[in-house]
Design a protein around this motif. Sequence first.
Motif, PDB file in Angstrom:
ATOM      1  N   ARG A   1       0.822  -1.217   0.000  1.00 32.18           N
ATOM      2  CA  ARG A   1       0.000   0.000   0.000  1.00 32.18           C
ATOM      3  C   ARG A   1       0.852   1.261   0.000  1.00 32.18           C
ATOM      4  O   ARG A   1       0.329   2.368  -0.230  1.00 32.18           O
TER       5      ARG A   1
ATOM      6  N   ARG B   1      -0.787  -0.743  -5.792  1.00 31.58           N
ATOM      7  CA  ARG B   1      -1.488  -0.642  -4.500  1.00 31.58           C
ATOM      8  C   ARG B   1      -2.812  -1.391  -4.547  1.00 31.58           C
ATOM      9  O   ARG B   1      -3.152  -2.136  -3.630  1.00 31.58           O
TER      10      ARG B   1
ATOM     11  N   HIS C   1      -4.284  -4.583  -2.378  1.00 31.95           N
ATOM     12  CA  HIS C   1      -5.570  -4.504  -1.671  1.00 31.95           C
ATOM     13  C   HIS C   1      -6.413  -5.742  -1.993  1.00 31.95           C
ATOM     14  O   HIS C   1      -7.036  -6.331  -1.094  1.00 31.95           O
TER      15      HIS C   1
END
Length: 373
Positions: A301, A309, A313
Amino acid sequence: MAAKRSIFEEVGQKVEGPKAGMISGPKAGRGAVRAWLIVIFLLVAVMIPVGGLTRLTESGLSITEWNLVMGTLPPLSEADWAQEFAKYQDSSQGKNLNPNMTMEQFKGIYWWEWGHRLLGRVIGLVWAVGFAGLALARKIPPGWSQRFWLLGALIGLQGLIGWLMVHSGLKEGMISVANVWLAAHLGGAFVIFGFIASWVFQLGRSETELMVARRAGEKKLAVKATGLMHFLFLQAILGALVAGIDAGQYYPTWPDMNGAFLPPEALDGALLQNPALVQFVHRMMAYVILAYGIYAWVKGRASPHASTRRAFHWVLAALVLQVVLGIVTVLAAAAIHPAISHQVGAILLWVLVMRARHLAAAPIQGSIRKGTA
């Protein structure tokens, strides 16, 4: 001395010209090759849960012979069905586990195993026909033929392992396949799936884009994703060992195992054949993977690239979902629906980790002006 390379290492990481594994030129057949690989990818994605259902329904030993060509045809008459049923009734599983099985019940498990084997043949045929067609059309990019020969060899080896697995369950006194062979068979499927996924991700981007992206690659983050990938592979093997001896049915409680952290019978020996031990190790590995996955997500992240990113996730979301599915499977004593959902979750998580690894090694450059950075 050259450094060791991961079996799923990105192709063309060292760019030394066309033979370095990169796809050169707009006419190199990138789209056709990728489409062919995606078809095999989807077939293998279906094959894994079909294999899981074959195991959960105790169907794997319903066909007692292996015939690559003639075995493609199912029984076509009542006499054929009676012959196949007689062979099954003469097996140890037929005698000891299902002595009162009816013909209709036998047909139910037979179709599962027949479908599983047919799907394996289809995968091999799609590989052979696709590879031959692409080669004749000169669509295979420089440096990639060896990879596709490797894929074909792995598919063939997987078929051989599948038969050895079935053969282990047909030995006198056996009522199911040996869990070690089951683990080898599932492990082979994940290796094939991993190679194909890696290549599909690469072929989805142009050579120029990949060359530029790798210069901005986040090597440390890619290493963390690679570590998570290896952990998941090991966990899949452990899951097969659990399934192979129905260990999931013995301890339908969580977070304890029938009131204990480590059941005393886990120390009775037998190792891979000990339900308490293999389920305990499988559970502990899940906690390790969850902790490591959160650590990798924290690092992911912080990536300067939005696509990377987002990829991490998705990995965290799938990892949490997989842990929840694992707990539900335990509490349901490995009932078919939660168990197969858990296996499908493993496939999804495996692919998402490989995608995150790919994007860490070759990030997509975003734009601050367009809000994609």
